[in-house]
Every structure is written in C-alpha cells, then in structure tokens.
Design an enzyme around this catalytic site. Structure first.
Site, PDB file in Angstrom:
ATOM      1  N   THR A  49       0.836  -1.205   0.000  1.00 35.92           N
ATOM      2  CA  THR A  49       0.000   0.000   0.000  1.00 35.92           C
ATOM      3  C   THR A  49       0.870   1.253   0.000  1.00 35.92           C
ATOM      4  OG1 THR A  49      -0.165  -0.116   2.410  1.00 35.92           O
ATOM      5  CG2 THR A  49      -1.968  -1.078   1.140  1.00 35.92           C
ATOM      6  N   ASP A  51       3.766   4.031  -1.658  1.00 34.38           N
ATOM      7  CA  ASP A  51       3.727   4.925  -2.814  1.00 34.38           C
ATOM      8  C   ASP A  51       4.036   4.250  -4.136  1.00 34.38           C
ATOM      9  OD1 ASP A  51       2.845   7.301  -2.032  1.00 34.38           O
ATOM     10  OD2 ASP A  51       4.773   8.364  -2.253  1.00 34.38           O
ATOM     11  N   HIS A 219      14.910   1.052 -12.511  1.00 35.53           N
ATOM     12  CA  HIS A 219      13.768   1.256 -13.413  1.00 35.53           C
ATOM     13  C   HIS A 219      14.195   1.932 -14.721  1.00 35.53           C
ATOM     14  CE1 HIS A 219      13.587   5.293 -11.637  1.00 35.53           C
ATOM     15  NE2 HIS A 219      13.061   5.633 -12.783  1.00 35.53           N
ATOM     16  N   LEU A 221      16.366   0.815 -16.613  1.00 33.25           N
ATOM     17  CA  LEU A 221      16.550  -0.258 -17.589  1.00 33.25           C
ATOM     18  C   LEU A 221      15.230  -0.663 -18.225  1.00 33.25           C
ATOM     19  CD1 LEU A 221      19.231  -2.377 -15.735  1.00 33.25           C
ATOM     20  CD2 LEU A 221      19.534  -0.880 -17.697  1.00 33.25           C
ATOM     21  N   GLU A 258      16.634  17.487 -13.900  1.00 34.97           N
ATOM     22  CA  GLU A 258      15.328  17.549 -13.257  1.00 34.97           C
ATOM     23  C   GLU A 258      15.041  18.971 -12.802  1.00 34.97           C
ATOM     24  OE1 GLU A 258      14.219  13.741 -11.040  1.00 34.97           O
ATOM     25  OE2 GLU A 258      16.354  13.977 -10.652  1.00 34.97           O
ATOM     26  N   ASP A 277      22.100   8.703  -5.807  1.00 39.27           N
ATOM     27  CA  ASP A 277      20.702   8.616  -6.206  1.00 39.27           C
ATOM     28  C   ASP A 277      20.545   8.351  -7.707  1.00 39.27           C
ATOM     29  OD1 ASP A 277      17.990   8.717  -5.401  1.00 39.27           O
ATOM     30  OD2 ASP A 277      17.783  10.718  -6.263  1.00 39.27           O
ATOM     31  N   HIS A 282      21.415   4.659 -12.370  1.00 45.12           N
ATOM     32  CA  HIS A 282      20.783   4.888 -13.678  1.00 45.12           C
ATOM     33  C   HIS A 282      21.788   5.261 -14.769  1.00 45.12           C
ATOM     34  CE1 HIS A 282      17.335   4.696 -11.219  1.00 45.12           C
ATOM     35  NE2 HIS A 282      17.256   5.961 -10.898  1.00 45.12           N
ATOM     36  N   ARG A 380      13.178  19.388 -17.481  1.00 50.82           N
ATOM     37  CA  ARG A 380      13.168  17.993 -17.077  1.00 50.82           C
ATOM     38  C   ARG A 380      13.398  17.144 -18.314  1.00 50.82           C
ATOM     39  NH1 ARG A 380       9.259  13.970 -16.950  1.00 50.82           N
ATOM     40  NH2 ARG A 380       9.791  12.335 -15.453  1.00 50.82           N
ATOM     41  N   ARG A 385      23.861  10.954 -25.453  1.00 50.64           N
ATOM     42  CA  ARG A 385      24.255  11.146 -26.845  1.00 50.64           C
ATOM     43  C   ARG A 385      25.739  10.864 -27.026  1.00 50.64           C
ATOM     44  NH1 ARG A 385      24.380  17.471 -28.728  1.00 50.64           N
ATOM     45  NH2 ARG A 385      25.287  18.340 -26.853  1.00 50.64           N
TER      46      ARG A 385
END
Ligand SMILES: *[C@@H]1O[C@H](CO)[C@@H](O)[C@H](O)[C@H]1NC(C)=O
Ligand SMILES: *[C@@H]1O[C@H](CO)[C@@H](O)[C@H](O)[C@H]1NC(C)=O
Ligand SMILES: *[C@@H]1O[C@H](CO)[C@@H](O)[C@H](O)[C@H]1NC(C)=O
Ligand SMILES: *[C@@H]1O[C@H](CO)[C@@H](O)[C@H](O)[C@H]1NC(C)=O
Ligand SMILES: *[C@@H]1O[C@H](CO)[C@@H](O)[C@H](O)[C@H]1NC(C)=O
Ligand SMILES: *[C@@H]1O[C@H](CO)[C@@H](O)[C@H](O)[C@H]1NC(C)=O
Length: 786
Positions: A49, A51, A219, A221, A258, A277, A282, A380, A385
C-alpha cells in the site's frame, strides 16, 4: 566513407550530435517469452500500500495479468504489509480499483478483467515468522484448489532496504516453492550506500537467496529507449561498427536534468545525494549499455551481464578533479527545516554533479564520458548522446522533445527502424531545435506504444529475463568504481546555484584533458585590487568587493580589525552627539566579535552605547534560540552597559509571541524614532546566510514589500519560522553597515555574490545599500578564498 562530417568545429554550445537517445518519460515492450509449462503463479508484494506500489506496481501486475490471462497460467496476488488485515484490506481494495486497462482492451472486457483481478488479490499481513508460514499454507491451499502445478513465486520487496535481509531469510525458510518451480525476489534501490555496505547487504541476501533468484530493479533499464540501446546498436551495426571508437567519437554524454527539488525527501536524500541517487545506478547502467561489447546473442543474459562487467573493470579510477558538484540554493534551509537543525548546520550533500569517466580500452582511449544530473535545473529531460566536437558542455541547451526517441543526425546515417518503433517525420513545430540543431536535421524514431518502465520490468521478471536487472557482481563493480570519489568529495563544498533558469551558465562545465571544471571559476579579487598586497605577508588586507570596501584577513585578525573599527566609529559618534547606536544581528558569525569586544576592548564606551537588535526569533528572550539571549550571554553580561541602553525586540507581548495586533513592530519602530537621531544607526552589523539572507530577510523579499516600515514580522524557512526583523529601509538609513562573513563554507556564497551585479531577490544582501553611509565587507580568508 562518410567520415568527414563528424569532425565539426563551431561555437561553444552548438554541437553536432552523432546519435542522440532520449530517455524521456517512458519505456519498452512486453516480453512474453516465458517458455515454461503453464502453472500457478503467486505474486506477493511487500509494502503493497506504499507509494511505489500505488503508483506503478499494481498497475504493472494488472497489465501482466491481462497479458497472461489466456496463457494457461493461473495467478493469485497477495498484497503484503505490516499492519493487520482489518486495517489495510480496504486501503488495498481502493488501490486495486484504480488500475487502468491497456488502451487496446475494450471497456466491457476491461471491467471483466478488473473484476477477476480484484477477486484474485488479497491483503495479507506479513510481519512475524508465523505470518510467512501462514502465507505458504495459503499458497499450498490455492494450488490444491486449482489443481495445478506450481510455476513460481514472485516476491516484490517494496520496503526499506534495512528490512531486506530478514524478509529474504523468512522467504528462504518458509516460502520456497515446490521443486521445479521458480522463486524470484525483486529488490528496489538503494542497494547500499557504498562498496562496503553493498557488500554486506549482498552477503546477507546471498545467505537466503541464490543469485539468479534476485532481481534488482533499476527502473531506468525499463525505459523504452534504454531497453532498446543494445538492440539499436545491433540492428545498425553496419553503420555504427566502423565509427564506434575513439577516432570518431568526441565524447559521450549521459544526462538527467530535473526541475524538481527534494523537499519532503530530505531525510533520505541528504544521506545519499545526486551521485548515489542517480549516477551510480541509472546513468552508469546507460553508460555500460553504450560502451559494452555487443553480445553475439542479445537474449543470452549471461553474455550481456559479462560484457557489462568487463566495462566496469576497464573504467579508470575517478579522482576529485574529474567531478564538479553543486547544490541548489534553497537546499540548506530545506535541510535545516526537515531535519530540525539549527541555522548553523551545513549540509554538503550535492544536488548536482557532473563526472568525467574514461574506459581504459583501446577502442575508447581518451574518449570523455560525461555523466551529469541535478535537481532544480532549467528543464526535465534525460538523454544520452554520442557526439563529435569540442569540449564545452552547455547545460542550458534545451531539449524540447517530450517523448522517448532515438535521434540520429541525418549526415551520419539512416538508422533501421525496429518493428516496435516508428519513424517520426512530421513535427508539430517545424523549427524546434534539439541541442542546437533543427529537428529536421535528425532522423527521429519513437516507440509505437509508450509503456511505463515498471510495467515493462514486471513483464521481464515474469519472463525471467535477468539481463534487464542488476546482478550482484555488477552492483559491486559499480560501487567499487564510485566509492573512492564519494569518499573524496565528502568535505568539498558544492557550488551553490539559484535554481531553474536563474542558473544561466553557472553549471556549464569544460573538459580539459582528464579533468573537469566549471567554466566560470570566478576570479574574486585581482592583485591590484588588494593594493598589491600578498595574502601571506599581510595580516589584514583591504580591497573591493561588489564595488564596496572589503577587509579580509585570517579570522582572528579580521575580528580584531572589526572590533577596533567599531570602537573607532563609537568614539567618533560620541564625540559628535554624545551617544553611539549599534545594531547587531544574531547567528554564529558575530559571537567571536562579541568575545573580542568583551575580553579585549576594555576602553569601549559602553556607557554611551545603545545596543539594538537587527532581527529576532519569535521565542521568549530567555530561550537559547533567542538572538538576544545569545547577545546577552556572549557580550552584555560581561560589560558595564546601563540596562536602559539595551533594546531587545519586543517579540513577546501580552503573554504571546509575535502577534500582529500586539503591535510589537510598531513599538520597536517608535523606540528607534525616539532614541536614534533620524532613525539612522551609527553602525549596523550583519551576517549573511548560506542562502544569501541578511537579518531575517530571506530570498524572495524586496525592499518595496515593506514600504516605509522599519520593523516587520517575517517568515523564515528555518525553525522557528516567525521572526521580527529590521527592514532594508531601516538598514539602509545607517551611517555604516558591516557584513561579516567567516568560514570556508561561506566561500560559495562569496563566489555567487561576486558574480551578481544587480540587486536580486535571490540574494537579499544585494539590497543592502546605505543611502548616505557606507558598506564594508569583512571576510576571512576561508570565506574569501575557499
Ligand atoms: C483489528 O483486529 C485486531 C485483532 O485482530 C483488533 O485488536 C483491532 O481492534 C481491530 N481493528 C479494527 C480497526 O477493527
Ligand atoms: C536457505 O535455507 C536453507 C535452510 O533452511 C539453507 O540451507 C540455505 O543455505 C539457505 N540459502 C539458500 C540460498 O538456499
Ligand atoms: C540466444 O540465447 C538464447 C537464450 O540463452 C537461446 O535460447 C537462443 O537459442 C540463442 N540464439 C542463438 C542464435 O544462439
Ligand atoms: C527539534 O529539535 C528540538 C531540539 O533538539 C526538539 O526539542 C524538538 O522536539 C524537535 N522537533 C521535531 C519536530 O523533531
Ligand atoms: C519559427 O520560425 C519563424 C521564422 O523563422 C519564427 O518567426 C517563429 O517565431 C519560430 N517559431 C518558434 C516557435 O520558435
Ligand atoms: C541629527 O542628524 C542630523 C543629520 O541627519 C544632524 O544634522 C544633526 O546634527 C543630528 N543631531 C544630533 C543631536 O546629533
């Protein structure tokens, strides 16, 4: 061959992309290659339950269910959590009711599927060992009822990482599936805080789970463009192979910008910062996908993961000179507020970082690989590249595309379009530019169907496709790469940036050889401005700062200079008018001055001196947090000053604090008018906050806001929020204003201030401009020179 077009030269910030991959919002395609025999599948979500589950997981599992409903598999979904069922069942039910059908499912069919999904889902308390045993019994019962073989059990741990080890242990001891069926346990980051903690966690988990049973989610990936990088490289091998090397690639950029801040998440974020983070996971994953050797067989997880690992082992170690860090301006006060810290607390956690990596392989020798991410930037967007040209990276170059896409400059080659992708030739706005080039100069392709990353990853977990997850080996290799840098920067002061478009070119960086630096390193003071003096030879030097007078020195000498300057002004004022009016601010900076005055300036004319307060917190004066209390402790009680010469701010009236109707501000203003000729203090001493505030005038406030008032109530972002403060109007009436800045953590503020030419609400101290008097900056060398 088509080699020549790649070598472009041009003005900074007008770079030519060879290939550009947008990682914009979304992700990839469903994989339905679960080849095994149909059977019963139990899905158990822990933290069901929370987030993440609410936003993405249940939706992902519902889509898995809709995709698999005719596959012969049967399913049951357990929403696990610590609270009892009678408390959380209803909450879960509400979440499940809110899932959406994929677009290609009709309304009627959707209603049926949702109904089935609800029937097959149940809340289950999972707290004690008995709860897990009971879960296992439930699963057995379900298997018997369905009279089906077991296919597997999927545990999704959407819980804090400290709980992983215990849960994994319980799963191993009570919930392993019957023989022949799989067990998959999904874990969410953070996977440790550095190499050591990651290793400890990996060892603990290794006691309970086999490596192939763990699915560590990144995430990123699952984002469609990222998930397609290898495929794209493979399909366009003919064009890419000859140019995918140091002779052609100028550099690689992997960027996640961001606009958000981290308000509300500081308790977590302040421990981690942007490198842990975003970069360690990532961006590093994307970097490996772009640089790893292409596997012969893309579906071979082992080969993909091994090739990835090879990149980690070839990365050159990072040094401090290969990174720059920043922190958005409001972060300090957010930290003080959310972590309940005093205003002296300083966090060095970076919210922006740019890091320069190199792969030590002949193919990529000296090719700079930039990884960049930050909060509170101007847009954002996420992209990677591979490009040619010079060494300036301009962060403010706009991206504009807001869908996931792969772009290739038209003069490079025409890429193959995969069956699940389509070419985009019509652009709504024809003259948009992407990183400095018109969109029409690119071949653009985008996924036909856009998918959420979690939905995609859930289908890949179900399909057992481990190459889309982070293996233990690769995780440790990544921490091994990042940990030394993280340790190296713990005492570095990040550059403070205002946020959004205000950042301008402040975060632009340049690559020089193997080093990375901000383009604009501000030269504060030239030798001639120091009057030809040399820092090492003179104790105190005079100069100019923001076109006003500046005094600098080692802290002790500086404080002594300030103390004697105040005494001189006092003597002069008393000679002229029989009285000296001194207004002082709170905070840590003036404490050393107070001590100096109390313990070394015995001839100071306290008898004729009136002491006023620049700003006060709305707390009783007897409390530790009160500025007056601090002034009293450090100065007033040690000197012979008549008590009627002391003027604390009336923050407490009628047994309450700072209530407008009590007219405390009015009362203080009257007192000033009554005692101070023309309301003009002889000397006002200010400090300047990390965010540029002075007195209790915080970023965002302008002189006009307070009209003619000399005293106002204000709101601080730091507790206690309410303050009483002199206004710019009152301060600027003074004959002499001194701004005292000490300590190396103020260096960034000094840099910023030296750059800001005009008055700006971002930096309240820039509004300090005595109308008839003068302003002097007192800065110690640490603040001035860092
Ligand atoms: C839930 O059940 C427990 C016992 O199992 C009981 O003590 C508690 O009062 C119940 N709570 C509610 C909200 O019904
Ligand atoms: C799981 O538990 C069993 C004993 O219950 C133990 O022998 C085994 O090492 C544990 N770990 C794994 C990965 O199976
Ligand atoms: C690629 O690997 C997959 C999974 O290991 C295997 O099933 C498939 O046969 C391989 N394909 C080729 C062409 O070797
Ligand atoms: C904040 O810190 C103070 C002093 O350490 C403490 O008394 C107070 O309860 C704390 N408040 C919160 C909301 O944590
Ligand atoms: C597109 O280009 C035209 C002419 O160059 C210009 O007038 C127009 O403002 C541009 N549109 C946008 C959205 O930039
Ligand atoms: C008060 O200040 C004015 C200038 O603002 C000055 O001319 C006058 O002499 C002062 N009065 C006293 C008593 O110091």
């Amino acid at each position: 061959s088509s080699a020549t077009p790649f070598f472009w030269t041009g003005p900074a910030c007008m770079l030519l992309s060879l290939l550009l991959l947008l990682l914009a919002p979304l992700c990839v395609t469903t994989a339905q290659d679960e080849a095994r025999k149909p059977g019963h599948v139990s899905v158990i979500i822990l933290g069901s339950t929370g987030d993440l589950a609410r936003k993405y997981l249940w939706q992902g599992f519902f889509e898995l269910y809709t995709n698999q409903v005719n596959s012969g598999h049967s399913f049951f979904f357990y929403g696990g959590g610590l609270s009892p069922a009678n408390k959380s069942s209803l909450v879960l039910f509400e979440i499940l009711k809110a899932v959406n059908c994929p677009k290609d499912v009709s309304k009627e069919r959707c209603a049926i599927l949702k109904e089935q999904f609800l029937r097959l889902s149940r809340y289950k308390q999972l707290k004690t060992l008995e709860d897990y045993q009971d879960l296992s019994k439930n699963i057995q019962k379900q298997l018997q009822q369905e009279d089906m073989a077991e296919a597997g059990r999927l545990f999704y741990l959407s819980v804090p990482a400290f709980a992983y080890a215990e849960i994994a242990d319980r799963i191993n001891n009570t919930c392993r599936p019957s023989k022949g069926a799989w067990l998959r346990v999904v874990l969410e980051k953070p996977f440790g805080h550095d190499f050591k903690s990651a290793q400890v966690l990996a060892t603990q988990l290794g006691n309970s789970l086999k490596d192939e049973e763990m699915y560590r989610i990144d995430h990123y990936l699952g984002k469609q463009v990222v998930a397609n990088i290898l495929q794209f490289r493979m399909e366009n091998k003919k064009h890419l192979h000859p140019i995918w090397n140091k002779h052609y690639i100028e550099r690689v950029e992997i960027v996640l910008k961001e606009t958000l801040d981290v308000k509300g998440r500081i308790a977590f974020y302040d421990q981690y910062g942007v490198i842990r983070d975003v970069l360690q996971n990532h961006l590093t994953e994307v970097m490996t996908l772009l640089t790893m050797r292409l596997p012969l067989n893309l579906s071979n997880s082992r080969e993909v993961l091994t090739n990835k690992l090879n990149i980690f082992t070839s990365l050159l170690p990072l040094s401090k000179s290969q990174a720059v860090i920043g922190q958005y301006q409001a972060y300090q006060t957010e930290v003080q507020h959310e972590l309940n810290k005093t205003k002296d607390h300083v966090s060095l956690t970076p919210t922006f970082a740019a890091v320069l990596a190199h792969v030590d392989e002949a193919q990529y020798e000296d090719v700079p690989i930039l990884m960049i991410s930050g909060k509170q930037l101007d847009e954002r967007v996420g992209y990677a590249r591979v490009l040619f040209k010079d060494n300036v990276f301009c962060l403010q170059n706009k991206m504009v595309l807001n869908y996931p896409a792969i772009l290739v400059s038209k003069n490079v080659f025409k890429p193959v379009v995969d069956s699940e992708w389509k070419e985009v030739t019509e652009h709504k706005d024809k003259n948009i530019t992407v990183l400095g080039l018109p969109i029409s100069d690119y071949y653009v392709q985008t996924p036909i169907v856009q998918k959420e990353a979690y939905t995609e990853l859930i289908s890949r977990i179900f399909a057992g496709r481990q190459n889309s997850f982070v293996s233990t080996e690769n995780l440790l290799a990544s921490w091994d790469f990042w940990s030394p840098l993280l340790t190296g920067i713990t005492t570095l002061f990040p550059r403070v940036y205002p946020g959004g478009n205000e950042n301008k070119d402040m975060l632009d960086i340049a690559v020089k050889g193997r080093d990375l630096s901000y383009i604009n390193e501000v030269v504060l003071i030239k030798q001639d401005q120091m009057g030809g003096q040399n820092v090492n030879n003179f104790q105190v030097m005079q100069g100019k700062f923001r076109s006003d007078e500046m005094v600098s020195g080692w802290t002790e000498e500086l404080i002594e200079k300030l103390a004697s300057d105040i005494e001189e002004v006092a003597e002069k004022a008393i000679l002229e008018s029989g009285v000296f009016h001194l207004a002082v601010s709170g905070g840590a900076s003036p404490l050393a001055l107070f001590h100096r005055l109390a313990l070394h300036h015995f001839s100071f004319p306290w008898k004729y001196t009136h002491v006023w307060i620049v700003d006060e917190r709305c707390v009783p004066l007897t409390e530790f947090e009160s500025n007056f209390h601090s002034l009293h402790d450090h100065l007033l009680q040690h000197v012979k000053i008549p008590y009627y010469n002391i003027h604390p701010m009336p923050v407490q009236l009628n047994q309450r604090l700072c209530v407008e109707e009590d007219r405390g501000t009015w009362q203080y203003e009257e007192e000033i008018r009554k005692f101070v000729n023309a309301s003009s203090f002889h000397f006002v001493l200010l400090g300047v906050g990390y965010d540029g505030h002075i007195a209790s005038l915080f970023p965002g406030v302008k002189p006009e806001d307070h009209g003619e008032n000399m005293v106002v109530l204000t709101e601080s972002p730091v507790k206690p929020h309410q303050r009483m403060s002199l206004t710019f109007n009152a301060i600027n009436k003074a004959r002499k204003v001194a701004v005292l800045i000490i300590g190396k953590y103020k260096h960034e503020v000094v840099i910023q201030l030296s750059r800001v030419k005009e008055e700006t609400t971002q930096w309240p101290v820039t509004w300090v401009k005595p109308e008839k008097g003068s302003l002097v900056w007192y800065m110690d060398y640490e603040a001035l020179l860092g």
